[in-house]
Design an enzyme around this catalytic site. Structure first.
Site, PDB file in Angstrom:
ATOM      1  CE  LYS A  13      -2.000  -0.950   3.822  1.00 15.38           C
ATOM      2  NZ  LYS A  13      -1.750  -2.154   4.431  1.00 15.38           N
ATOM      3  NE  ARG A  88      -4.723  -1.576   9.899  1.00 13.03           N
ATOM      4  CZ  ARG A  88      -3.624  -0.618   9.176  1.00 13.03           C
ATOM      5  NH1 ARG A  88      -3.892   0.754   8.926  1.00 13.03           N
ATOM      6  NH2 ARG A  88      -2.693  -0.978   9.298  1.00 13.03           N
ATOM      7  NE  ARG A 127       8.485  -3.654   4.991  1.00 17.42           N
ATOM      8  CZ  ARG A 127       7.065  -3.947   5.212  1.00 17.42           C
ATOM      9  NH1 ARG A 127       6.690  -3.504   6.553  1.00 17.42           N
ATOM     10  NH2 ARG A 127       5.832  -3.652   4.413  1.00 17.42           N
ATOM     11  NE  ARG A 139       5.752  -0.712  10.345  1.00 16.58           N
ATOM     12  CZ  ARG A 139       4.325  -0.607   9.899  1.00 16.58           C
ATOM     13  NH1 ARG A 139       4.534  -0.156   8.910  1.00 16.58           N
ATOM     14  NH2 ARG A 139       3.301  -1.334  10.177  1.00 16.58           N
ATOM     15  NE  ARG A 150       1.640  -5.197  11.422  1.00 18.30           N
ATOM     16  CZ  ARG A 150       2.136  -4.886  10.418  1.00 18.30           C
ATOM     17  NH1 ARG A 150       3.839  -4.809  10.562  1.00 18.30           N
ATOM     18  NH2 ARG A 150       2.683  -3.918   9.284  1.00 18.30           N
TER      19      ARG A 150
END
Ligand code: AMP
Length: 199
Positions: A13, A88, A127, A139, A150
């Site tokens: 996104k 969301r 990542r 993160r 998540r």
């Protein structure tokens, strides 16, 4: 152009929002970025959100609705925007509809990036290892446990948002597993069609 980008974490996104921002000259509004900035600044709201974000849960609707309402009232959002990471939940989508309606505005389209869970889990592992190799910080919610939470939150609470927009005839689904350029081209094609068929 007023857009919502929907998709699970690590669906791309942010990457696609950045391209849309350039193409349409409209700001990208990411509730995740705004919340991370609040955490960084140590505001009371940020501190309250941090624990929830770290474990991969969703921050309360009223908090993010307040953030979006404030952000949309800023001058740069007047000509359009890309919402990334909001709404969301269905109550957030309903609040957005009320907010826009109160200003006689409408969404032009909702783009959903579809990516299989196994591909997302692979992306997040990559990542993290790329960040470690490059000496960059990771993160705090990009660890496997928080990521799974998540993803679970996405399936339970955000997938119904896609159904909500499908019911309104606004949802456009794109294969988010295709290469970045292909995804960008597909989104551009869908938006051009949406712009042509707008009243
Ligand atoms: P993101 O950068 O969009 O992945 O968001 C990071 C985290 O911020 C999420 O896992 C949630 O904890 C929180 N967050 C961001 N946007 C929302 C939202 N619209 N509703 C609830 N929580 C959110």
């Amino acid at each position: 152009m007023r857009l919502v980008l929907l998709g699970p974490p690590a669906a791309g996104k942010g990457t696609q929002s950045a391209r849309l921002q350039e193409r349409y000259h409209i700001p990208q509004l990411s509730t995740g970025d705004i919340l991370r900035a609040a955490v960084e600044a140590g505001t009371p709201g940020g501190l309250a959100a941090k624990a929830i974000m770290d474990r991969g849960g969703l921050v309360p609707d009223e908090t993010v609705i307040g953030i979006v309402s404030d952000r949309l009232s800023e001058p740069d959002a007047r000509g359009g925007f890309i919402l990334d990471g909001f709404p969301r939940t269905v109550p957030q989508a309903e609040a957005l509809a009320r907010l826009l309606e109160s200003q006689n505005l409408k969404l032009d389209a909702v783009i959903e990036l579809k990516v299989d869970d196994a591909v997302l889990l692979g992306r997040i592992a990559k990542r993290a290892s790329d960040s470690r190799a490059g000496g960059a910080s990771i993160r705090s919610d990009d660890n496997p446990e928080a990521f799974k939470a998540r993803l679970a939150a996405y399936h339970a609470q955000t997938e119904p948002v896609a159904a909500y927009y499908a019911g309104k005839g606004l949802l456009k689904t794109v294969d988010g597993m295709a290469p970045v350029e292909t995804v960008a081209a597909e989104i551009a094609k869908l938006l051009d069609i949406a712009a042509r068929s707008a009243p």
